[in-house]
Design an enzyme around this catalytic site. Structure first.
Site, PDB file in Angstrom:
ATOM      1  N   LYS A   1      40.388  36.840  45.409  1.00  0.00           N
ATOM      2  CA  LYS A   1      41.406  37.754  45.906  1.00  0.00           C
ATOM      3  C   LYS A   1      40.863  38.671  47.008  1.00  0.00           C
ATOM      4  CE  LYS A   1      44.481  37.975  41.848  1.00  0.00           C
ATOM      5  NZ  LYS A   1      43.899  37.027  40.889  1.00  0.00           N
TER       6      LYS A   1
ATOM      7  N   SER B   1      44.532  42.641  39.049  1.00  0.00           N
ATOM      8  CA  SER B   1      44.288  41.248  39.428  1.00  0.00           C
ATOM      9  C   SER B   1      45.534  40.398  39.169  1.00  0.00           C
ATOM     10  CB  SER B   1      43.092  40.680  38.654  1.00  0.00           C
ATOM     11  OG  SER B   1      42.500  39.619  39.342  1.00  0.00           O
TER      12      SER B   1
ATOM     13  N   SER C   1      39.053  35.401  40.111  1.00  0.00           N
ATOM     14  CA  SER C   1      39.812  36.377  40.906  1.00  0.00           C
ATOM     15  C   SER C   1      39.005  37.071  41.993  1.00  0.00           C
ATOM     16  CB  SER C   1      40.434  37.428  39.989  1.00  0.00           C
ATOM     17  OG  SER C   1      41.567  36.901  39.351  1.00  0.00           O
TER      18      SER C   1
END
Length: 379
Positions: A82, A137, A79
């Site tokens: 991101k 997330s 993640s």
């Protein structure tokens, strides 16, 4: 994309041939960053137990890399990718804009994804969707924003263009959420570039340092969400790191734990990225904290071993501090912070295009780290 970027395949091949031979070709940020041994400009106090497969610590304002280990090694980012998603789309929609989620918005989210709890038929503000991305997330929040942007495929294409603009040549985007997909890779160097660029945006800084927020549950109800960054929240047996700004953590069963963080002490801001330590889930945070401690204690005297490059078209030495614009108590003060070109746009100028394509040709020749089958995504 401007005309200067639309060079022919023949031109690209010519640039590749003109590049230095494989043994001497340049490495983005400095040749030492490609070495398989620890690179450090000072032997004083460097943490002894660093089990991560790759790591880097750098000064945010100068861009100097103070120490690194296999900084360009391509690994699954989980993640932490991101951050690039936010670099690409954060300013695309007004924060007070509203969107009623449909079932189509939530289609295609990989099984095992981390979720914030978005429900079809419920209306959310853009601000709330970004809270879901940064704090929890949430892959559901990512997919809703991607559909608002015209779809996952378009968003992936724009993220790839943004990575090129940021000169993050180790990164290949397959999905916008960071979930394990074959071929989806990044590096400690590139993740640090994403964080550094994002921290120049007041909204990015505000989201990544937010600890809790109220989130719609549907039917007029709300529930509290907490930031999964354990160095920010001080949870799971860890203490909150003094001066931590954020930025983003990640975990999948294949990628292991990844973390990019930033902290300020005595007016100095450091960036750290740690990828895939061999120990427990807390190890990624413990090793990041140890590297930050070293950077604040000894990094000022360390000779740089490399540098974080600026995005295409941005001048050097003009970046504002990531803490400028913060009022007391961590609130965002008024004013704007200059950003680079919009997502997917390359700056005009033959020299810039040649440099970018030469770097791209070099990157294409580098051997990619193979990515195994996808796994569970928890942060």
């Amino acid at each position: 994309m401007c005309d200067s970027a639309r060079l022919s395949r023949r031109t690209l091949l010519a640039l590749a041939v003109a590049a230095p031979a494989s043994g001497t070709r340049p490495v983005l940020g400095g040749d030492r960053l490609a070495r398989d041994t620890v690179q450090v400009g000072s032997t004083t106090g460097l943490p002894r137990r660093l089990t991560a497969r790759s790591w880097l610590v750098a000064d945010h304002d100068t861009g100097h890399v103070l120490a690194a280990y296999r900084a360009h090694l391509r690994l699954p980012p989980a993640s932490t990718l991101k951050m690039l998603f936010a670099d690409t789309l954060l300013d695309r929609f007004p924060r007070d804009g509203r969107h009623t989620v449909t079932a189509a918005d939530l289609a295609g989210i990989p099984a095992g994804s981390s979720l914030v709890g978005i429900r079809a038929g419920t209306t959310y503000t853009v601000d709330q969707l970004w809270q879901g991305v940064f704090l929890r997330s949430g892959n559901d929040a990512v997919h809703v924003l991607a559909h608002m942007n015209g779809g996952v495929a378009r968003t992936v294409a724009e993220m790839r263009a943004k990575a090129r603009e940021l000169r993050a040549l180790d990164t290949h985007v397959v999905s916008p959420d960071g979930f394990d997909h074959p071929g989806q890779v990044s590096s400690a160097y590139d993740l640090t570039l994403f964080a550094r660029h994002g921290l120049r945006d007041p909204g990015f800084r505000s989201y990544c340092r937010t600890r809790t927020a109220d989130f719609p549950a549907g039917g007029g109800e709300r529930f509290q969400i907490q930031n999964t960054d354990r160095l920010l929240s001080g949870t799971w047996g860890l203490r909150a790191y003094p001066g931590l700004i954020g930025v983003k953590n990640g975990y999948t069963s294949h990628a292991g734990n990844t973390f990019t963080g930033a902290a300020t002490r005595a007016g100095r801001t450091l960036l750290v990225t740690v990828m895939h330590p061999a120990d427990s889930a807390n190890a990624v945070y413990e090793q990041a904290a140890a590297l930050l401690d070293w950077g604040f204690s000894h990094g000022a005297a360390a000779r740089p071993v490399g540098t974080l490059v600026e995005p295409v078209g941005e001048g050097r030495g003009t970046a504002p501090s990531p803490t400028s614009g913060f009022g007391a108590g961590g609130t965002v003060a008024g004013g704007t912070v200059a950003r680079g070109p919009s997502a997917g746009r390359l700056v005009e100028g033959a020299g810039t295009a040649v440099a970018l394509l030469a770097g791209g040709a070099w990157a294409l020749r580098r051997r990619r780290t193979p990515v195994r089958a996808r796994g569970r995504h928890r942060e």
